[in-house]
Write an enzyme that holds these catalytic residues in place. Structure first.
Site, PDB file in Angstrom:
ATOM      1  N   HIS A  70       0.879  -1.207  -0.062  1.00 33.66           N
ATOM      2  CA  HIS A  70      -0.016  -0.032   0.050  1.00 33.66           C
ATOM      3  C   HIS A  70       0.889   1.214   0.037  1.00 33.66           C
ATOM      4  O   HIS A  70       1.841   1.433   0.598  1.00 33.66           O
ATOM      5  CB  HIS A  70      -0.866  -0.022   1.315  1.00 33.66           C
ATOM      6  CG  HIS A  70      -1.916   1.128   1.113  1.00 33.66           C
ATOM      7  ND1 HIS A  70      -2.204   1.654   2.378  1.00 33.66           N
ATOM      8  CD2 HIS A  70      -2.880   1.443   0.307  1.00 33.66           C
ATOM      9  CE1 HIS A  70      -3.159   2.739   2.251  1.00 33.66           C
ATOM     10  NE2 HIS A  70      -3.371   2.517   0.926  1.00 33.66           N
ATOM     11  N   GLU A 121       0.718  -0.354  -5.009  1.00 33.37           N
ATOM     12  CA  GLU A 121      -0.124   0.665  -5.015  1.00 33.37           C
ATOM     13  C   GLU A 121       0.387   1.968  -4.764  1.00 33.37           C
ATOM     14  O   GLU A 121       0.967   2.178  -3.735  1.00 33.37           O
ATOM     15  CB  GLU A 121      -1.470   0.328  -4.400  1.00 33.37           C
ATOM     16  CG  GLU A 121      -2.634   1.174  -4.337  1.00 33.37           C
ATOM     17  CD  GLU A 121      -2.709   2.446  -3.483  1.00 33.37           C
ATOM     18  OE1 GLU A 121      -3.669   3.086  -3.620  1.00 33.37           O
ATOM     19  OE2 GLU A 121      -1.958   2.230  -2.499  1.00 33.37           O
ATOM     20  N   HIS A 172      -1.080  11.550  -1.719  1.00 31.64           N
ATOM     21  CA  HIS A 172      -2.649  11.362  -1.239  1.00 31.64           C
ATOM     22  C   HIS A 172      -3.600  12.440  -0.731  1.00 31.64           C
ATOM     23  O   HIS A 172      -4.590  12.511  -1.234  1.00 31.64           O
ATOM     24  CB  HIS A 172      -2.563  10.237  -0.229  1.00 31.64           C
ATOM     25  CG  HIS A 172      -3.825   9.862   0.379  1.00 31.64           C
ATOM     26  ND1 HIS A 172      -4.423  10.571   1.119  1.00 31.64           N
ATOM     27  CD2 HIS A 172      -4.566   8.741   0.092  1.00 31.64           C
ATOM     28  CE1 HIS A 172      -5.496   9.835   1.509  1.00 31.64           C
ATOM     29  NE2 HIS A 172      -5.897   8.912   0.718  1.00 31.64           N
TER      30      HIS A 172
END
Length: 250
Positions: A15, A42, A57
């Site tokens: 992740h 990812e 993000h």
């Protein structure tokens, strides 16, 4: 009968590049994922003010990048000089905001499969999907679609990516299964459904897979839960705990 797997890619993903071992969405994170033996990662991609995609993000500074301001209002040349590592620990002080191009190059050079989450800033869904899809197709070439999958919570971003690079598979990200999920998947010609661990049940897994779609689950951080999900037929798992769940778990 539902096939045992419909997912031709690595089944375990780190992740945001490196899970808990490095600052998220940085080249250091990608290196950490690779060192842990992971063959798939990812990470999130957002556009800077000059429409250059970067790994990020949060739309606003303050958590992984110190200060105030917005990614979408900051030129990529400035972002690339900002510290995206100190928040995680002194060993990563000075780790810069990563350009998407550099992340793609690293993954290609090191054999890492990419789940690229298109993470548009507010109001930039279409533009972000277009730019990320066009550049990815340009960089990876005609034979590169097997090395990457786009995912997003943004329907607009996925539609834009679909229009620009229909050959690159797309995954619809949801927190819980919406009532109209089959209509959404069909309209997007989506390959896979990506659903939060908390919103997943064995019945949902069976329902989605019976409709012909692989199920991707995020973010799974215990081996016990990963085993349970695998037993349910979940096709791929994204985890922060790359220190606990071995890369060859699946």
């Amino acid at each position: 009968m539902v096939p045992p797997t419909m997912w031709p890619y690595p089944k375990l993903l780190a992740h945001r590049g490196g899970g808990i071992l490095a600052p998220e969405n940085t080249l250091a994170a990608l290196r950490a994922g690779a060192r842990a033996g992971y063959r798939a990662v990812e990470f999130d991609v957002m556009l800077a003010a000059d429409a250059v995609p970067v790994l990020m993000h949060d739309e606003h500074f303050g958590r992984t990048v110190a200060g105030t301001g917005r990614v979408a209002a900051t030129p990529s040349v400035v972002l690339a000089q900002m510290d995206a590592g100190s928040w995680f620990g002194p060993a990563f002080a000075g780790e810069p905001v990563a350009l998407y191009r550099d992340a793609v190059d690293y993954c290609r050079e090191n054999g890492l499969w990419m789940n690229v989450e298109i993470k548009p800033a507010q109001g930039a869904g279409s533009k972000t999907g277009e730019v990320v899809a066009a550049l990815t197709r340009q960089w990876l070439g005609a034979d590169g679609s097997g090395g990457v999958l786009f995912s997003s919570f943004s329907i607009i971003a996925l539609q834009a990516a679909q229009a620009i690079a229909p050959d690159i598979p797309r995954g619809l990200l949801v927190r819980a299964l919406p009532d109209d999920w089959q209509e959404l998947m069909a309209s997007l010609q989506a390959f896979s459904l990506h659903i939060a661990d908390a919103g997943l049940s064995e019945a949902i897994v069976q329902q989605v897979r019976a409709a012909g779609y692989p199920v991707f689950c995020y973010t799974v951080n215990s081996r016990r839960r990963a085993r349970q999900l695998s037993g349910w037929g979940v096709d791929a798992i994204c985890t922060d705990r790359i220190d606990r769940i071995a890369a060859d778990f699946a």
